[in-house]
Design a protein around this motif. Structure first.
Motif, PDB file in Angstrom:
ATOM      1  N   THR A 141       0.809  -1.225   0.000  1.00  0.00           N
ATOM      2  CA  THR A 141       0.000   0.000   0.000  1.00  0.00           C
ATOM      3  C   THR A 141       0.843   1.278   0.000  1.00  0.00           C
ATOM      4  O   THR A 141       0.614   2.187  -0.786  1.00  0.00           O
ATOM      5  CB  THR A 141      -0.979   0.049   1.199  1.00  0.00           C
ATOM      6  OG1 THR A 141      -1.721  -1.171   1.248  1.00  0.00           O
ATOM      7  CG2 THR A 141      -1.950   1.214   1.061  1.00  0.00           C
ATOM      8  N   ILE A 142       1.831   1.361   0.901  1.00  0.00           N
ATOM      9  CA  ILE A 142       2.698   2.532   1.030  1.00  0.00           C
ATOM     10  C   ILE A 142       4.144   2.088   0.837  1.00  0.00           C
ATOM     11  O   ILE A 142       4.548   1.027   1.313  1.00  0.00           O
ATOM     12  CB  ILE A 142       2.531   3.188   2.414  1.00  0.00           C
ATOM     13  CG1 ILE A 142       1.091   3.678   2.601  1.00  0.00           C
ATOM     14  CG2 ILE A 142       3.503   4.348   2.599  1.00  0.00           C
ATOM     15  CD1 ILE A 142       0.795   4.208   3.993  1.00  0.00           C
ATOM     16  N   TYR A 185       0.876   1.391  -7.296  1.00  0.00           N
ATOM     17  CA  TYR A 185       1.959   2.377  -7.358  1.00  0.00           C
ATOM     18  C   TYR A 185       3.174   1.866  -8.141  1.00  0.00           C
ATOM     19  O   TYR A 185       4.060   2.648  -8.532  1.00  0.00           O
ATOM     20  CB  TYR A 185       2.387   2.807  -5.947  1.00  0.00           C
ATOM     21  CG  TYR A 185       3.101   1.740  -5.151  1.00  0.00           C
ATOM     22  CD1 TYR A 185       4.456   1.477  -5.355  1.00  0.00           C
ATOM     23  CD2 TYR A 185       2.431   0.993  -4.190  1.00  0.00           C
ATOM     24  CE1 TYR A 185       5.110   0.497  -4.640  1.00  0.00           C
ATOM     25  CE2 TYR A 185       3.082   0.012  -3.463  1.00  0.00           C
ATOM     26  CZ  TYR A 185       4.422  -0.240  -3.695  1.00  0.00           C
ATOM     27  OH  TYR A 185       5.073  -1.210  -2.991  1.00  0.00           O
ATOM     28  N   PHE A 237      -1.028  13.288  -0.459  1.00  0.00           N
ATOM     29  CA  PHE A 237      -0.457  12.460   0.596  1.00  0.00           C
ATOM     30  C   PHE A 237       0.519  13.333   1.376  1.00  0.00           C
ATOM     31  O   PHE A 237       1.422  13.933   0.785  1.00  0.00           O
ATOM     32  CB  PHE A 237       0.255  11.243  -0.002  1.00  0.00           C
ATOM     33  CG  PHE A 237       0.742  10.253   1.017  1.00  0.00           C
ATOM     34  CD1 PHE A 237      -0.164   9.533   1.781  1.00  0.00           C
ATOM     35  CD2 PHE A 237       2.099  10.041   1.215  1.00  0.00           C
ATOM     36  CE1 PHE A 237       0.273   8.617   2.726  1.00  0.00           C
ATOM     37  CE2 PHE A 237       2.549   9.129   2.159  1.00  0.00           C
ATOM     38  CZ  PHE A 237       1.631   8.409   2.914  1.00  0.00           C
ATOM     39  N   MET A 253       7.510   9.394  -0.049  1.00  0.00           N
ATOM     40  CA  MET A 253       6.749   8.150   0.020  1.00  0.00           C
ATOM     41  C   MET A 253       5.661   8.211  -1.045  1.00  0.00           C
ATOM     42  O   MET A 253       5.182   9.289  -1.397  1.00  0.00           O
ATOM     43  CB  MET A 253       6.106   7.962   1.397  1.00  0.00           C
ATOM     44  CG  MET A 253       7.071   7.886   2.550  1.00  0.00           C
ATOM     45  SD  MET A 253       6.228   7.584   4.138  1.00  0.00           S
ATOM     46  CE  MET A 253       5.860   5.834   3.989  1.00  0.00           C
ATOM     47  N   THR A 254       5.297   7.040  -1.553  1.00  0.00           N
ATOM     48  CA  THR A 254       4.165   6.976  -2.473  1.00  0.00           C
ATOM     49  C   THR A 254       3.182   5.930  -1.961  1.00  0.00           C
ATOM     50  O   THR A 254       3.520   5.107  -1.117  1.00  0.00           O
ATOM     51  CB  THR A 254       4.628   6.641  -3.904  1.00  0.00           C
ATOM     52  OG1 THR A 254       3.550   6.896  -4.825  1.00  0.00           O
ATOM     53  CG2 THR A 254       5.061   5.187  -4.042  1.00  0.00           C
ATOM     54  N   THR A 255       1.955   5.985  -2.470  1.00  0.00           N
ATOM     55  CA  THR A 255       0.924   5.039  -2.053  1.00  0.00           C
ATOM     56  C   THR A 255       0.099   4.619  -3.258  1.00  0.00           C
ATOM     57  O   THR A 255       0.172   5.237  -4.333  1.00  0.00           O
ATOM     58  CB  THR A 255      -0.035   5.659  -1.013  1.00  0.00           C
ATOM     59  OG1 THR A 255      -0.927   6.564  -1.683  1.00  0.00           O
ATOM     60  CG2 THR A 255       0.728   6.413   0.067  1.00  0.00           C
TER      61      THR A 255
END
Length: 252
Positions: A37-38, A69, A96, A101-103
């Motif tokens: 997810t993250i 992602y 976000f 960080m990406t999600t």
């Protein structure tokens, strides 16, 4: 025959059995922590390094929707202008608050901000009820065609307005009705036949340079207790097969 690569994020032996015959290569991410997810940019760099050790595929299967992602590092492989077209029940461009960080719900922003050759992102099939708060600075590069607008005529009109010859297609199966396939997120009402037609219409007169599919169930050692396995396995395998065949066709 176009090459299909499977991302394994967990329980490699099970995943390979579920999709046996649908892929030719495997990128194993199961040794990485903090990818569900993250994902931090540091871990994304490790993922990019794993991707680079494999010959580029035409089609990637990313697993369940928590890993959409992965489209972000996949599209960073390209250095010439293209349009990113995302079929998804959710807009995946939400703000976000944490840096580096990406999600699965915000990765489109990272793709836009870090890859200047992405000229535009077109999200097809999301619903306004699912719409997240968007990042204002990226709005000029994102267009939406909502689920209720997904008629043949509207998609044909949209295809004519795509600014680049080259396009990349990213498909989340949660756009599909749960009558035809099961995913790990809430789902839309689009049929497989409608989605296949939309892919064909969008790709017409454009060059599809790459593609990926996500929106799986989470197959693991407890799946047989949670799902009517035979039915769901047949559904997911058949839908993937149809999507891969359609993507292969439009990439000829």
């Amino acid at each position: 025959m176009k090459k299909v690569t499977l991302f394994n994020t967990k329980h490699q032996d099970i995943l390979e059995k579920v999709y046996d015959g649908l892929y030719q290569d495997v990128i194993d991410l199961s040794d990485l922590e903090g990818i569900n997810t993250i994902c931090t940019y540091g871990t994304l760099q490790q993922i990019s390094e794993k991707i680079s050790t494999h010959k580029r595929s035409d089609i990637y299967f990313l697993g369940n929707g928590n890993f959409h992602y992965l489209t972000f590092p996949l599209t960073q492989q390209y250095t010439h202008p293209f349009t990113l077209i995302v079929f998804d029940h959710h807009n995946d461009a939400g703000s976000f608050p944490f840096a580096k960080m990406t999600t699965c719900g915000s990765w489109i922003n990272d793709a836009i901000e870090q890859n200047p050759v992405i000229k535009e992102v077109i999200v097809i099939g999301s619903t306004q009820q699912n719409e997240k708060e968007l990042v204002e600075t990226n709005l000029s590069k994102i267009r939406f065609l909502y689920e209720k607008e997904m008629t043949k005529e509207r998609i044909e009109e949209l295809a004519k307005t795509i600014q680049t010859e080259d396009i990349y297609l990213s498909i989340d199966r949660d756009i599909l009705t749960e009558k035809q396939v099961q995913t790990n997120w809430d789902q839309g009402t689009i049929t497989v036949e409608q989605l296949l037609q939309a892919i064909c219409l969008v790709a017409k007169n454009h060059q599809v340079i790459g593609s990926d599919v996500c929106g799986d169930l989470e197959w693991d050692y407890t799946s047989s207790f949670r799902y009517p396995m035979k039915k769901y396995l047949q559904q997911t395998y058949q839908v993937n097969k149809l999507l891969f065949e359609e993507l292969e066709e439009v990439m000829q």
